[in-house]
Design a protein around this motif. Sequence first.
Motif, PDB file in Angstrom:
ATOM      1  N   GLY A   1       0.831  -1.211   0.000  1.00 50.97           N
ATOM      2  CA  GLY A   1       0.000   0.000   0.000  1.00 50.97           C
ATOM      3  C   GLY A   1       0.860   1.254   0.000  1.00 50.97           C
ATOM      4  O   GLY A   1       0.593   2.210  -0.737  1.00 50.97           O
ATOM      5  N   ALA A   2       1.940   1.231   0.791  1.00 51.93           N
ATOM      6  CA  ALA A   2       2.791   2.429   0.914  1.00 51.93           C
ATOM      7  C   ALA A   2       3.545   2.700  -0.379  1.00 51.93           C
ATOM      8  O   ALA A   2       3.710   3.849  -0.795  1.00 51.93           O
ATOM      9  CB  ALA A   2       3.779   2.248   2.076  1.00 51.93           C
ATOM     10  N   PHE A   3       3.997   1.631  -1.054  1.00 55.41           N
ATOM     11  CA  PHE A   3       4.831   1.816  -2.252  1.00 55.41           C
ATOM     12  C   PHE A   3       4.069   2.525  -3.365  1.00 55.41           C
ATOM     13  O   PHE A   3       4.677   3.240  -4.171  1.00 55.41           O
ATOM     14  CB  PHE A   3       5.374   0.466  -2.747  1.00 55.41           C
ATOM     15  N   GLN A   4       2.752   2.372  -3.365  1.00 61.85           N
ATOM     16  CA  GLN A   4       1.935   3.034  -4.422  1.00 61.85           C
ATOM     17  C   GLN A   4       1.962   4.558  -4.278  1.00 61.85           C
ATOM     18  O   GLN A   4       1.668   5.269  -5.220  1.00 61.85           O
ATOM     19  CB  GLN A   4       0.476   2.557  -4.374  1.00 61.85           C
ATOM     20  N   LEU A   5       2.338   5.048  -3.078  1.00 60.49           N
ATOM     21  CA  LEU A   5       2.254   6.507  -2.841  1.00 60.49           C
ATOM     22  C   LEU A   5       3.292   7.260  -3.671  1.00 60.49           C
ATOM     23  O   LEU A   5       2.976   8.210  -4.354  1.00 60.49           O
ATOM     24  CB  LEU A   5       2.410   6.798  -1.346  1.00 60.49           C
ATOM     25  N   LYS A   6       4.597   6.852  -3.547  1.00 56.22           N
ATOM     26  CA  LYS A   6       5.624   7.585  -4.309  1.00 56.22           C
ATOM     27  C   LYS A   6       6.586   6.665  -5.068  1.00 56.22           C
ATOM     28  O   LYS A   6       7.491   7.142  -5.742  1.00 56.22           O
ATOM     29  CB  LYS A   6       6.438   8.474  -3.348  1.00 56.22           C
ATOM     30  N   ARG A   7       6.414   5.359  -4.885  1.00 55.19           N
ATOM     31  CA  ARG A   7       7.279   4.347  -5.537  1.00 55.19           C
ATOM     32  C   ARG A   7       8.749   4.734  -5.376  1.00 55.19           C
ATOM     33  O   ARG A   7       9.525   4.725  -6.323  1.00 55.19           O
ATOM     34  CB  ARG A   7       6.888   4.159  -7.008  1.00 55.19           C
ATOM     35  N   ASN A   8       9.084   5.081  -4.124  1.00 54.67           N
ATOM     36  CA  ASN A   8      10.448   5.486  -3.795  1.00 54.67           C
ATOM     37  C   ASN A   8      10.952   4.616  -2.649  1.00 54.67           C
ATOM     38  O   ASN A   8      10.191   3.865  -2.048  1.00 54.67           O
ATOM     39  CB  ASN A   8      10.422   6.975  -3.360  1.00 54.67           C
ATOM     40  N   ALA A   9      12.215   4.747  -2.311  1.00 60.05           N
ATOM     41  CA  ALA A   9      12.757   4.024  -1.152  1.00 60.05           C
ATOM     42  C   ALA A   9      11.968   4.451   0.084  1.00 60.05           C
ATOM     43  O   ALA A   9      11.591   5.620   0.241  1.00 60.05           O
ATOM     44  CB  ALA A   9      14.228   4.366  -0.985  1.00 60.05           C
TER      45      ALA A   9
ATOM     46  N   VAL B   1      12.200  -0.878   2.174  1.00 57.51           N
ATOM     47  CA  VAL B   1      12.026  -1.192   0.759  1.00 57.51           C
ATOM     48  C   VAL B   1      12.864  -0.193  -0.039  1.00 57.51           C
ATOM     49  O   VAL B   1      12.779   1.020   0.212  1.00 57.51           O
ATOM     50  CB  VAL B   1      10.535  -1.077   0.337  1.00 57.51           C
ATOM     51  N   ASP B   2      13.678  -0.674  -0.996  1.00 61.57           N
ATOM     52  CA  ASP B   2      14.531   0.260  -1.745  1.00 61.57           C
ATOM     53  C   ASP B   2      13.754   0.885  -2.911  1.00 61.57           C
ATOM     54  O   ASP B   2      12.590   0.558  -3.144  1.00 61.57           O
ATOM     55  CB  ASP B   2      15.837  -0.417  -2.207  1.00 61.57           C
ATOM     56  N   SER B   3      14.418   1.762  -3.649  1.00 58.97           N
ATOM     57  CA  SER B   3      13.713   2.525  -4.696  1.00 58.97           C
ATOM     58  C   SER B   3      13.253   1.646  -5.850  1.00 58.97           C
ATOM     59  O   SER B   3      12.402   2.053  -6.645  1.00 58.97           O
ATOM     60  CB  SER B   3      14.630   3.636  -5.235  1.00 58.97           C
ATOM     61  N   GLN B   4      13.802   0.424  -5.926  1.00 63.46           N
ATOM     62  CA  GLN B   4      13.364  -0.519  -6.979  1.00 63.46           C
ATOM     63  C   GLN B   4      12.219  -1.401  -6.499  1.00 63.46           C
ATOM     64  O   GLN B   4      11.794  -2.330  -7.194  1.00 63.46           O
ATOM     65  CB  GLN B   4      14.556  -1.411  -7.405  1.00 63.46           C
ATOM     66  N   GLY B   5      11.750  -1.154  -5.270  1.00 66.67           N
ATOM     67  CA  GLY B   5      10.646  -1.972  -4.748  1.00 66.67           C
ATOM     68  C   GLY B   5      11.115  -3.253  -4.088  1.00 66.67           C
ATOM     69  O   GLY B   5      10.311  -4.121  -3.732  1.00 66.67           O
ATOM     70  N   MET B   6      12.438  -3.367  -3.904  1.00 69.49           N
ATOM     71  CA  MET B   6      12.976  -4.591  -3.270  1.00 69.49           C
ATOM     72  C   MET B   6      12.862  -4.466  -1.763  1.00 69.49           C
ATOM     73  O   MET B   6      13.433  -3.566  -1.147  1.00 69.49           O
ATOM     74  CB  MET B   6      14.456  -4.762  -3.664  1.00 69.49           C
ATOM     75  N   HIS B   7      12.117  -5.369  -1.146  1.00 70.84           N
ATOM     76  CA  HIS B   7      11.988  -5.434   0.311  1.00 70.84           C
ATOM     77  C   HIS B   7      13.302  -5.983   0.857  1.00 70.84           C
ATOM     78  O   HIS B   7      13.697  -7.109   0.515  1.00 70.84           O
ATOM     79  CB  HIS B   7      10.812  -6.341   0.674  1.00 70.84           C
ATOM     80  N   LEU B   8      13.981  -5.183   1.683  1.00 71.11           N
ATOM     81  CA  LEU B   8      15.292  -5.600   2.221  1.00 71.11           C
ATOM     82  C   LEU B   8      15.143  -6.446   3.467  1.00 71.11           C
ATOM     83  O   LEU B   8      16.104  -7.058   3.932  1.00 71.11           O
ATOM     84  CB  LEU B   8      16.133  -4.348   2.523  1.00 71.11           C
ATOM     85  N   GLY B   9      13.938  -6.460   4.059  1.00 66.95           N
ATOM     86  CA  GLY B   9      13.694  -7.162   5.318  1.00 66.95           C
ATOM     87  C   GLY B   9      13.241  -6.161   6.370  1.00 66.95           C
ATOM     88  O   GLY B   9      12.915  -5.015   6.059  1.00 66.95           O
ATOM     89  N   GLY B  10      13.205  -6.587   7.626  1.00 61.73           N
ATOM     90  CA  GLY B  10      12.723  -5.662   8.647  1.00 61.73           C
ATOM     91  C   GLY B  10      12.959  -6.142  10.058  1.00 61.73           C
ATOM     92  O   GLY B  10      13.783  -7.024  10.297  1.00 61.73           O
TER      93      GLY B  10
END
Length: 246
Positions: free
Chosen positions: A109-117, A132-141
């Motif tokens: 949901g959040a990534f749709q807002l600005k599709r940024n890191a 999540v990085d700027s390419q949409g890759m979830h790095l973990g948490g």
Amino acid sequence: MILELDCGNSFIKWRVLGIDTGLVAAQGASASVVDLVNEISGVVGADVIRARLVSVRGDRETDELCLRLSEVLGVDVERASPSIQLGGVINGYVDHRQLGMDRWLAMVGAFQLKRNAMMVIDLGTAVTVDLVDSQGMHLGGYISPGIALLRHQLHTHTRRISYSLEDITTSRRVTAPGRCTTEAVERGCLLMLRGFVSSQILQADEYLGAEFEIYATGGDVALINDIPRIQCIPDLVFRGLAIACP
Ligand SMILES: Nc1ncnc2c1ncn2[C@@H]1O[C@H](COP(=O)(O)OP(=O)(O)O)[C@@H](O)[C@H]1O
Ligand SMILES: CC(C)(COP(=O)(O)O)[C@@H](O)C(=O)NCCC(=O)O
Ligand SMILES: [K+]
């Protein structure tokens, strides 16, 4: 109307949207299935033609909830299921099925807002942070106890810390030294939670670079939404649910 449900470990958040307008007609947070059914029945009745749900509860509990809702509303309940990628986000867990569905949908949901890191913080029973990085890759948490768990652990594992939540009169964000047990515990737990969030923001540059968005959601978001750069988006999980179950 569409009924949306976000079943967390403490509360079942729900809201009803107009099919055409997408506007929120009603919403709530129920502490039990009985409360949920009463609250929903009182609001929408037969108007619900679709229901979609995300749950971090056990499969049996979630199955029973879906069955109950289908009986009451006369509709099938669509359930969001784990996925490796969705809405431009790629799940970074070694086993994508292990990632909490609330975390997954909040990120989507959040990534749709600005599709940024971005950093996504959800303050509920647990406090979760996902990167999540700027390419949409979830790095973990990260997962840590929420404020109610911190407080509860002190109450249950010490003999002399015991007060009712009604005794908490100060505003929820006071951090001056406590001059009674209630203040000492409430402010200590609050500072732990805020310190966790602030240290997450400080270390995230290492993984996301300097320009990343910070989105926060969850029942306890008011405890940190004054921290600079934090954008409070209460319905992040529901935004992701609409993408998972269009
Ligand atoms: N009606 C409520 N009664 C008590 N606490 C609430 C209520 N609504 C929100 N909260 C606060 O929100 C937290 C739960 O947030 P929520 O995001 O619903 O958790 P979860 O998703 O884990 O069920 C609780 O720890 C509590 O501090
Ligand atoms: C971490 C959580 C318990 C948070 O749930 P919540 O606080 O919203 O009830 C949930 O995302 C979950 O069950 N996750 C599975 C474990 C994981 O995400 O690694
Ligand atoms: K949650």
